[in-house]
Design a protein around this motif. Sequence first.
Motif, PDB file in Angstrom:
ATOM      1  N   MET A   1      -2.398 -43.717 -22.040  1.00  0.00           N
ATOM      2  CA  MET A   1      -3.650 -44.463 -21.718  1.00  0.00           C
ATOM      3  C   MET A   1      -4.854 -43.697 -22.205  1.00  0.00           C
ATOM      4  N   SER A   2      -5.874 -44.696 -22.651  1.00  0.00           N
ATOM      5  CA  SER A   2      -7.181 -43.991 -23.144  1.00  0.00           C
ATOM      6  C   SER A   2      -7.941 -44.348 -22.076  1.00  0.00           C
ATOM      7  N   THR A   3      -8.648 -43.047 -21.693  1.00  0.00           N
ATOM      8  CA  THR A   3      -9.505 -43.296 -20.507  1.00  0.00           C
ATOM      9  C   THR A   3     -11.072 -43.560 -20.891  1.00  0.00           C
ATOM     10  N   THR A   4     -11.147 -43.523 -22.314  1.00  0.00           N
ATOM     11  CA  THR A   4     -12.521 -43.913 -22.578  1.00  0.00           C
ATOM     12  C   THR A   4     -13.077 -45.175 -23.734  1.00  0.00           C
ATOM     13  N   TYR A 103      -4.686 -49.787  -4.432  1.00  0.00           N
ATOM     14  CA  TYR A 103      -4.982 -49.148  -5.585  1.00  0.00           C
ATOM     15  C   TYR A 103      -4.853 -49.764  -6.907  1.00  0.00           C
ATOM     16  N   GLU A 104      -3.816 -51.049  -6.834  1.00  0.00           N
ATOM     17  CA  GLU A 104      -3.553 -51.792  -7.935  1.00  0.00           C
ATOM     18  C   GLU A 104      -4.702 -52.859  -8.001  1.00  0.00           C
ATOM     19  N   GLY A 105      -5.416 -53.273  -6.836  1.00  0.00           N
ATOM     20  CA  GLY A 105      -6.417 -54.307  -6.704  1.00  0.00           C
ATOM     21  C   GLY A 105      -7.551 -53.824  -7.410  1.00  0.00           C
ATOM     22  N   VAL A 106      -7.920 -52.443  -6.877  1.00  0.00           N
ATOM     23  CA  VAL A 106      -9.240 -51.968  -7.096  1.00  0.00           C
ATOM     24  C   VAL A 106      -9.071 -51.893  -8.951  1.00  0.00           C
ATOM     25  N   LYS A 107      -8.099 -51.244  -9.569  1.00  0.00           N
ATOM     26  CA  LYS A 107      -8.124 -51.046 -10.913  1.00  0.00           C
ATOM     27  C   LYS A 107      -8.168 -52.492 -11.252  1.00  0.00           C
ATOM     28  N   GLU A 108      -7.709 -53.540 -11.034  1.00  0.00           N
ATOM     29  CA  GLU A 108      -7.978 -54.833 -11.702  1.00  0.00           C
ATOM     30  C   GLU A 108      -9.318 -55.347 -11.383  1.00  0.00           C
ATOM     31  N   ARG A 109      -9.753 -55.015 -10.331  1.00  0.00           N
ATOM     32  CA  ARG A 109     -11.446 -55.463 -10.170  1.00  0.00           C
ATOM     33  C   ARG A 109     -12.275 -54.678 -11.194  1.00  0.00           C
ATOM     34  N   LEU A 110     -12.217 -53.651 -11.139  1.00  0.00           N
ATOM     35  CA  LEU A 110     -12.847 -52.620 -12.008  1.00  0.00           C
ATOM     36  C   LEU A 110     -12.745 -53.217 -13.651  1.00  0.00           C
ATOM     37  N   GLU A 111     -11.753 -53.056 -13.958  1.00  0.00           N
ATOM     38  CA  GLU A 111     -11.713 -53.601 -15.375  1.00  0.00           C
ATOM     39  C   GLU A 111     -11.995 -55.131 -15.521  1.00  0.00           C
ATOM     40  N   SER A 112     -11.867 -55.937 -14.491  1.00  0.00           N
ATOM     41  CA  SER A 112     -12.562 -57.335 -14.798  1.00  0.00           C
ATOM     42  C   SER A 112     -14.163 -57.319 -14.892  1.00  0.00           C
ATOM     43  N   ILE A 119     -20.942 -48.459 -13.011  1.00  0.00           N
ATOM     44  CA  ILE A 119     -21.028 -47.198 -12.382  1.00  0.00           C
ATOM     45  C   ILE A 119     -20.050 -46.987 -11.235  1.00  0.00           C
ATOM     46  N   VAL A 120     -19.027 -46.268 -11.117  1.00  0.00           N
ATOM     47  CA  VAL A 120     -18.318 -46.179  -9.854  1.00  0.00           C
ATOM     48  C   VAL A 120     -18.436 -44.552  -9.422  1.00  0.00           C
ATOM     49  N   LYS A 121     -18.754 -44.509  -8.137  1.00  0.00           N
ATOM     50  CA  LYS A 121     -18.804 -43.183  -7.702  1.00  0.00           C
ATOM     51  C   LYS A 121     -17.770 -43.064  -6.693  1.00  0.00           C
ATOM     52  N   ASP A 122     -16.844 -41.948  -6.908  1.00  0.00           N
ATOM     53  CA  ASP A 122     -15.596 -41.929  -6.197  1.00  0.00           C
ATOM     54  C   ASP A 122     -15.462 -40.391  -5.974  1.00  0.00           C
ATOM     55  N   MET A 123     -14.391 -40.017  -4.985  1.00  0.00           N
ATOM     56  CA  MET A 123     -13.934 -38.927  -4.833  1.00  0.00           C
ATOM     57  C   MET A 123     -12.493 -38.404  -5.238  1.00  0.00           C
ATOM     58  N   ALA A 124     -12.363 -37.461  -5.922  1.00  0.00           N
ATOM     59  CA  ALA A 124     -11.111 -36.749  -6.673  1.00  0.00           C
ATOM     60  C   ALA A 124     -10.154 -36.857  -5.884  1.00  0.00           C
ATOM     61  N   LEU A 125     -10.283 -36.496  -4.665  1.00  0.00           N
ATOM     62  CA  LEU A 125      -9.137 -36.473  -3.505  1.00  0.00           C
ATOM     63  C   LEU A 125      -8.245 -37.675  -3.732  1.00  0.00           C
ATOM     64  N   TYR A 132      -0.833 -42.002  -8.158  1.00  0.00           N
ATOM     65  CA  TYR A 132      -1.919 -42.712  -8.112  1.00  0.00           C
ATOM     66  C   TYR A 132      -2.709 -42.721  -9.343  1.00  0.00           C
ATOM     67  N   ARG A 133      -2.592 -42.087 -10.297  1.00  0.00           N
ATOM     68  CA  ARG A 133      -3.297 -41.916 -11.298  1.00  0.00           C
ATOM     69  C   ARG A 133      -3.028 -42.975 -12.468  1.00  0.00           C
ATOM     70  N   ARG A 134      -1.999 -43.537 -12.313  1.00  0.00           N
ATOM     71  CA  ARG A 134      -1.645 -44.903 -13.076  1.00  0.00           C
ATOM     72  C   ARG A 134      -2.412 -45.928 -12.795  1.00  0.00           C
ATOM     73  N   TYR A 135      -3.335 -45.677 -11.695  1.00  0.00           N
ATOM     74  CA  TYR A 135      -4.195 -46.900 -11.490  1.00  0.00           C
ATOM     75  C   TYR A 135      -5.588 -46.687 -11.931  1.00  0.00           C
ATOM     76  N   LEU A 136      -5.783 -45.481 -12.767  1.00  0.00           N
ATOM     77  CA  LEU A 136      -7.237 -45.200 -13.123  1.00  0.00           C
ATOM     78  C   LEU A 136      -7.502 -46.395 -14.168  1.00  0.00           C
ATOM     79  N   PRO A 137      -8.554 -46.923 -14.079  1.00  0.00           N
ATOM     80  CA  PRO A 137      -8.880 -48.175 -14.903  1.00  0.00           C
ATOM     81  C   PRO A 137      -9.056 -47.844 -16.457  1.00  0.00           C
ATOM     82  N   ASP A 138      -8.728 -48.727 -17.029  1.00  0.00           N
ATOM     83  CA  ASP A 138      -8.981 -48.572 -18.662  1.00  0.00           C
ATOM     84  C   ASP A 138     -10.527 -48.740 -18.996  1.00  0.00           C
ATOM     85  N   GLY A 139     -10.805 -48.479 -19.877  1.00  0.00           N
ATOM     86  CA  GLY A 139     -12.321 -48.546 -20.336  1.00  0.00           C
ATOM     87  C   GLY A 139     -13.316 -47.890 -19.904  1.00  0.00           C
ATOM     88  N   PHE A 140     -13.132 -46.664 -18.924  1.00  0.00           N
ATOM     89  CA  PHE A 140     -13.973 -46.065 -18.244  1.00  0.00           C
ATOM     90  C   PHE A 140     -14.341 -44.425 -18.845  1.00  0.00           C
TER      91      PHE A 140
END
Length: 329
Positions: A1-4, A103-112, A119-125, A132-140
Amino acid sequence: MSTTMTSLKPNGEADQVRIILWTFPRTLSTALIKCLSQIDGVEIWFEPYCFCSMAAREYRRAHGRELPTSYAGNETKFTEAARLLSKVALMPAGVIDPERLAYEGVKERLESSTSKYVIVKDMALSMSDKKYRRYLPDGFTHAYLIREPAAAITSYRRATYQSFLSAGYLVGEARDENKFDIERDNFLMDAGLFHQELCELWRYSSQHSKASALPKEGSSERSKQSVIIESDDLLTKPHEVLPKFCRALGLPYDQSLLRWDASADVAFTWKAAGDEVLRHNVHFYKTAMSSTHFVPANKRTQVQNVFEDVRRLAEKARPYYEEMYNHKL
């Protein structure tokens, strides 16, 4: 997965700038996104994954089972998770939207999202568990905000103690601020892991991103590396740090960003786990919400002069902080 990865126009020019600012509590991150809310065309997301993480924790604590990561087919479980989280967060029933806790829904909403700047502000925890890292959104692109351990944990201890005391969560000697222990008496977040979780996520995102040097001074090119800034730097020299931060991430910068309105109203436009979540949580972010600019921090408290629990956790956190500090912008 490309994170950028970025969304591209037909001519190859990027038409969106998508950023996740990862941090932990008491780093001035809320003040920073209030500042960045002034950018024309920006869409701000406030800790969407963090609310997923807290909901999962409360559900696990109450039922001894894991909360699914998908909402579909699990509506009853997420309704219960929202009820539990609302109770512990001292929010009225119905404020937190159960569907936004997956988590799945957050990823989908961010990508759409179709906004020019996201800009997303979030906690590393919220990403400390590898599942859960598989739900990091693509394109960020990932950015990180760090803060010196003793200062960050002292601030978190103070805010947590005051919040827990007013909520009636503290009993016995924990009601005495001098005897309160941020590890023993706090059930919300583990302050001893703040810096470790952030550092481990930074390492992960760095390994999964395309290697690239930071843009040269004056270049309009955005960074393909993770960008790290330090909260003390942001407070003491925002006129230097903020333009570098914006340039590295592809955000437009103007000196007018250094001042903003004292009203908290802008925060109610941010996307969160419920439309009214921030309106019911302003007390915890009171200083940031009423801020108008970055104010230089007071002289840093020496580790030996802070509470014993803070000193203990700060020593544990320091190697992670220093590792990231050595790579800051």
